[in-house]
Structures are given as structure tokens and as C-alpha cells.
Scaffold this active site. Structure first.
Site, PDB file in Angstrom:
ATOM      1  N   HIS A 154     -12.419  -2.701   3.572  1.00 23.92           N
ATOM      2  CA  HIS A 154     -11.431  -3.608   4.013  1.00 23.92           C
ATOM      3  C   HIS A 154     -11.664  -4.874   4.220  1.00 23.92           C
ATOM      4  O   HIS A 154     -10.602  -5.962   4.219  1.00 23.92           O
ATOM      5  CB  HIS A 154     -10.657  -3.033   5.037  1.00 23.92           C
ATOM      6  CG  HIS A 154      -9.143  -3.235   5.245  1.00 23.92           C
ATOM      7  ND1 HIS A 154      -8.364  -4.224   4.600  1.00 23.92           N
ATOM      8  CD2 HIS A 154      -8.207  -2.246   5.703  1.00 23.92           C
ATOM      9  CE1 HIS A 154      -7.303  -4.003   4.788  1.00 23.92           C
ATOM     10  NE2 HIS A 154      -7.064  -2.924   5.480  1.00 23.92           N
ATOM     11  N   ASP A 207      -4.401   4.599 -13.861  1.00 23.08           N
ATOM     12  CA  ASP A 207      -4.579   5.399 -14.860  1.00 23.08           C
ATOM     13  C   ASP A 207      -6.153   5.389 -15.369  1.00 23.08           C
ATOM     14  O   ASP A 207      -6.297   4.475 -16.342  1.00 23.08           O
ATOM     15  CB  ASP A 207      -3.664   5.293 -15.940  1.00 23.08           C
ATOM     16  CG  ASP A 207      -3.883   6.394 -17.174  1.00 23.08           C
ATOM     17  OD1 ASP A 207      -4.621   7.171 -17.104  1.00 23.08           O
ATOM     18  OD2 ASP A 207      -3.041   6.325 -17.871  1.00 23.08           O
TER      19      ASP A 207
END
Length: 420
Positions: free
Chosen positions: A157, A363
Site C-alpha cells: 500500500h 483479464d
């Protein structure tokens, strides 16, 4: 017999071509907003691949090729001085784990909660000689006997916010599918973010380890439309899904948490500030660092319990409107208090919206995920709500709740049931 997962040893995937060296700074928001923690989540791909091994090889190649334009991601985080992290562009690459499960996704309820496979089996971890906190992103692809996959991602993060991590993964997917370059060119430019004088810090928040219960609640599109319609009828204004659903959670938690009338209850969420950085960053599109600023709504427990839901939604809208002025004030050094320093007691609940950051649109060559979920069950210092997209073909919002301890769980569920 319980399902098993066999993992291969982690392997480094280096960039597919030469990359620059040297060190790169992190932004003041990276270093202020994001503690040096790793975020774990799972993408579930139920569609069967004809050749799983070929699909995994293409995915690995996609990561290698994406690491050329995203070359900082192939490096390591290091401290140039205490508390001053930078990215060292070593070009080492990212750790990639291949694994195989002994079952089909349907045999483990498509990884719905409660998990029938321990989460440790589904997420990547580096070899023991590597420090997890120094790594920027890792991936594990687990093959299931049905031909589907689970992809576990662990990211820092400190380097990415959710939208930034999703941007990198989308690029890796595009390269895995044979695109010559990412459709969005990556932008580093952390040094363009202002580094204003920091307001005086109060004492560090004290930590209490709570025993939050994990609860999963789906809110249908019809319920969301009804809540928004009631707000519109009462005020003549419109509100977002986030405003409507978050106000419901905030009110229901105040009703169920058993706090005294005068106790402080706080709702906190990290609002995106990308739209406020046009003219600050050379290019906002493609920037993959932290772009968030905290929004907080403090009230007394009694106020939130007794306020009509439309009024609580109004508080949400007011806080978001105030964001522009607060963030602009912060950028120019005018902030009088440290908005990132949030009290971590039972009265505080934090909200993260994962439904729109982009993890559901990745994807790698075997379609978009049918479901994406976080693995935050170990976080017990602050109550949390995470927005997810429910597994396809369901619609609406799924709430991953770690909001209350066991004595208040049934009452919280009962209050939420009135709205869902």
C-alpha cells in the site's frame, strides 16, 4: 477428504527487457496515508481454460512484459534514512507462485465465505530470505480441476492505492493477451505531489485488539434504489450508492454497538483525490500512487441513532463536498490538524470501496473474474466495511463487514436486515 493445495516454490519474474536503475521517491501522500503494510486479495476466475498451463505461462509473460514500462514495480522498497522509504529500481522482478488445488471451484463453494481452503494456501508469500515489507507486488495462480483459477495478489500500500494496483494488473493482463503496450501509460511523478509542512501530530493512537466478527451482507439493486428514492423524495436531491449504503451501515452500527449516548462514533473513509490533482501532476491518467485523503464524520452515538436515515445520508454528502477545500488546504500547508490520525476505538468504523477500483476488470487471458474479495480477517484494531461486487451473476453491493464483536453481531444483522 479436505481439499489440498500444492504450491510450487516462488519464482522471480524479472522484466522482459532492460529497465532503468537508481532510486525513486515516494510521494508525501504515499508516506502519510499508507502505512507500510501489504494488502491481500483473491480474484476468482470460474471460466474453464482449455489449457491451464499455457494460460498460466501467458500470465507470467504478461507480468514480465508489464514490468518494463512499470519498472519501479520490479524493484524493492528501502529506507534511505529512518522513516524515509524510497523505491530502489533493482529490476529484480516480482515473486510468482504456481499452485494446484485437488478440487473444483464448485467443491469449495467458489471460495465464498466461510473459506473451505485456508487463505494462506491461496496467497503468495516470498521465500524466507525476502522481507515481505520490501516487496511491491506478488501473485499466485491456483489451478482448479474444473479448469478455473484463483489469483491471489499481495501488494504494498506504500506504492499503490487500490486503483493504482488495479491499473498495473490490468496492464499485466493486456500484455498477457498480446497487446504491444498497456492501454494506459504508467505515470510515476511522485515528486510532483506537494509535501506541505506537517501539522503537529497528536499522541499516536492507542491500539486495542478487538474480536470483530466477519459478516457478509448483500444489498440488492432494488434495496439501494429504494433508499436513494426515499432520500430524493425527502430532500429533492440525489445521492450516490456509496452515500446511501454507508449511511445505513453507520446508523445500524450505532444502533447495535451498545455505546453510551455521549460516546463519539466516527465514520472514516479514504476519498479519491485524483480529480483534484489536474494541474499538479503532469498527467493524472496513468498515475498509480496513493491519491486519497481521509474524510471523517464524528457525531455522538445518540445523534446517529436518532437521526433519520436521510439526515445521515446528508452528512455523507456534506463531508464529501468539504473534501475539496480540505485537500486543497492540506496541499498548501494550511491544515491545522493531522487528518490521518484517527482514533482507533470501538466508536470508529472505516469504509473502503473495492467495487469500483478495477480489480474486477482484470483479464489475464481467461476472462474477467467472477468474484474478487479481500482477506482482512486479521485486522482487529479498527472496525471495517469493504464494498465488493457480489459474485456474478448477482448484482448490487456485497458488504464484507468486520464491524462489531460477538455480543453485538445479532443486533447489527437485525438492523441491517431492515434495509436489505
Amino acid at each position: 477428504m479436505s481439499p489440498t493445495v500444492v504450491k510450487s516454490a516462488p519464482e522471480l519474474v524479472p522484466p522482459a527487457g532492460p529497465t532503468p536503475g537508481g532510486t525513486l521517491p515516494l510521494s508525501s501522500i504515499d508516506k502519510t496515508a499508507a502505512v507500510r503494510v501489504s494488502v491481500d486479495f483473491i480474484q476468482v476466475f470460474p471460466l474453464a481454460a482449455e489449457d491451464q498451463d499455457a494460460a498460466v505461462a501467458a500470465m507470467r509473460d504478461g507480468f514480465a512484459r508489464a514490468l518494463v514500462p512499470y519498472y519501479p514495480v520490479a524493484g524493492r522498497i528501502k529506507d534511505v534514512s529512518p522513516g524515509e522509504p524510497v523505491v530502489d529500481c533493482t529490476g529484480e522482478g516480482v515473486w510468482f507462485v504456481e499452485a494446484a488445488a485437488s478440487c473444483a471451484l464448485a467443491d469449495v463453494n467458489n471460495l465464498e465465505r466461510p473459506l473451505l481452503i485456508p487463505k494462506e494456501e491461496l496467497i503468495p508469500r516470498p521465500p524466507p530470505e525476502e522481507n515481505l515489507e520490501d516487496l511491491i507486488i506478488m501473485a499466485q495462480v491456483t489451478k482448479f480441476t474444473c479448469g478455473g483459477f484463483a489469483v491471489g495478489i499481495c501488494f504494498s500500500h506504500l506504492v499503490f492505492d487500490g486503483q493504482g494496483a488495479a491499473q498495473f494488473l490490468k496492464a499485466a493482463g493486456e500484455m498477457a493477451r498480446g497487446l504491444p503496450a498497456p492501454s494506459v501509460a504508467p505515470v510515476w511523478d511522485r515528486e510532483a505531489i506537494p509535501d506541505p509542512p506537517k501539522p503537529p501530530r497528536g499522541p499516536p493512537p492507542s491500539f486495542t485488539a478487538f474480536s470483530f466478527v466477519t459478516q457478509v451482507v448483500d444489498i440488492s439493486p432494488e434495496s439501494i434504489a429504494r433508499i436513494k428514492g426515499e432520500f430524493s423524495a425527502a430532500t429533492g436531491e440525489t445521492c450516490s450508492t456509496f452515500d446511501a449504503v454507508t449511511a445505513v451501515v453507520f446508523k445500524c452500527r450505532a444502533l447495535a454497538a451498545g455505546l453510551p449516548d455521549d460516546a463519539d462514533v466516527r465514520l472514516g473513509f479514504a476519498a479519491s483525490t485524483r480529480h483534484l490533482l489536474h494541474g499538479v501532476l503532469p498527467s493524472v491518467e496513468g498515475y498509480y500512487g496513493n491519491c486519497v485523503y481521509p474524510v471523517g464524520i464524528p457525531r455522538s452515538s445518540k445523534t446517529i441513532r436518532e437521526a433519520p436515515l436521510t439526515e445521515v445520508i446528508g452528512l455523507m454528502r456534506e463531508a464529501k463536498v468539504a473534501l475539496t477545500a480540505r485537500f486543497t488546504d492540506w496541499m498548501h500547508g494550511g491544515a491545522k490538524e493531522d487528518h490521518y490520525n484517527v482514533p482507533l476505538d470501538y466508536g470508529t468504523v472505516t469504509v473502503s470501496d473495492w467495487s469500483r477500483v478495477g480489480f474486477n476488470e482484470v483479464d489475464y487471458g481467461f476472462g474477467e473474474p467472477g468474484y474478487v474479495f479481500t482477506l482482512n480477517d486479521h485486522v482487529n484494531i479498527v472496525a471495517s466495511v469493504i464494498y465488493l461486487k457480489p459474485p456474478a451473476p448477482k448484482r448490487g453491493i456485497r458488504l464484507m463487514l468486520r464491524c462489531v464483536e460477538e455480543p453485538h453481531a445479532a443486533a447489527f444483522a437485525d438492523e441491517l436486515a431492515k434495509f436489505v
